[in-house]
Design a protein around this motif. Sequence first.
Motif, PDB file in Angstrom:
ATOM      1  N   SER A  47     -50.068  57.372   2.914  1.00  0.00           N
ATOM      2  CA  SER A  47     -49.573  58.574   4.187  1.00  0.00           C
ATOM      3  C   SER A  47     -50.639  59.508   3.850  1.00  0.00           C
ATOM      4  O   SER A  47     -51.653  59.427   3.087  1.00  0.00           O
ATOM      5  CB  SER A  47     -48.419  58.769   3.833  1.00  0.00           C
ATOM      6  N   ILE A  49     -50.941  64.157   4.617  1.00  0.00           N
ATOM      7  CA  ILE A  49     -50.451  65.329   4.618  1.00  0.00           C
ATOM      8  C   ILE A  49     -50.722  66.089   6.193  1.00  0.00           C
ATOM      9  O   ILE A  49     -51.761  66.058   6.354  1.00  0.00           O
ATOM     10  CB  ILE A  49     -50.547  66.438   3.460  1.00  0.00           C
ATOM     11  N   ILE A  54     -45.479  65.327   4.905  1.00  0.00           N
ATOM     12  CA  ILE A  54     -45.690  64.061   5.358  1.00  0.00           C
ATOM     13  C   ILE A  54     -44.928  63.604   6.669  1.00  0.00           C
ATOM     14  O   ILE A  54     -43.953  64.644   7.090  1.00  0.00           O
ATOM     15  CB  ILE A  54     -45.156  62.949   4.259  1.00  0.00           C
ATOM     16  N   SER A  76     -53.459  57.870  -0.281  1.00  0.00           N
ATOM     17  CA  SER A  76     -53.475  58.621   0.609  1.00  0.00           C
ATOM     18  C   SER A  76     -54.754  59.380   0.899  1.00  0.00           C
ATOM     19  O   SER A  76     -55.644  59.330   0.157  1.00  0.00           O
ATOM     20  CB  SER A  76     -52.443  59.997   0.212  1.00  0.00           C
ATOM     21  N   SER A  84     -50.312  62.897  -0.866  1.00  0.00           N
ATOM     22  CA  SER A  84     -48.920  62.999  -0.632  1.00  0.00           C
ATOM     23  C   SER A  84     -48.110  62.676  -1.650  1.00  0.00           C
ATOM     24  O   SER A  84     -46.787  62.492  -1.564  1.00  0.00           O
ATOM     25  CB  SER A  84     -48.614  62.196   0.529  1.00  0.00           C
TER      26      SER A  84
END
Length: 134
Positions: A47, A49, A54, A76, A84
């Motif tokens: 993931s 930011i 998130i 991430s 994240s």
Amino acid sequence: MKYAIRYYTKSGNTKKLADAIAEVLNIEAKPISDELEEDVGVLFLGSSIYGSAIDPSVKNFFNNLNVEIGLLVNFSTAGIMQSSYNQIKDICNNNDITISDDEFHCPGSFAGMNIDRPNEDDIENIKNFTRKFL
């Protein structure tokens, strides 16, 4: 050991890392919208930011889980912010999912910053990071 890879990306940066992990594990990296259908020993979750948080779809992924995860490994990218990890760790703690203390994070290209990131070195580094979990 059963492995799975799920990722969320807007720019494609995190997908590049997911694909590198998939190459090492010889499995398919799938977007976060593709729900897990069976228990997983190790889940690699990617993931980033966006606007200091998130994406809500990552939270929805956890809300829709109906399988067991032995260990979650966070990876991430980010153009500006840190990883994240802390936000994912909070979600894992709330869902009784063990998260690895080890994570992989690298810059991602965003708005003219970190051009060409993740780069070849980042890809090789995440492959080496992944091998530690085999």
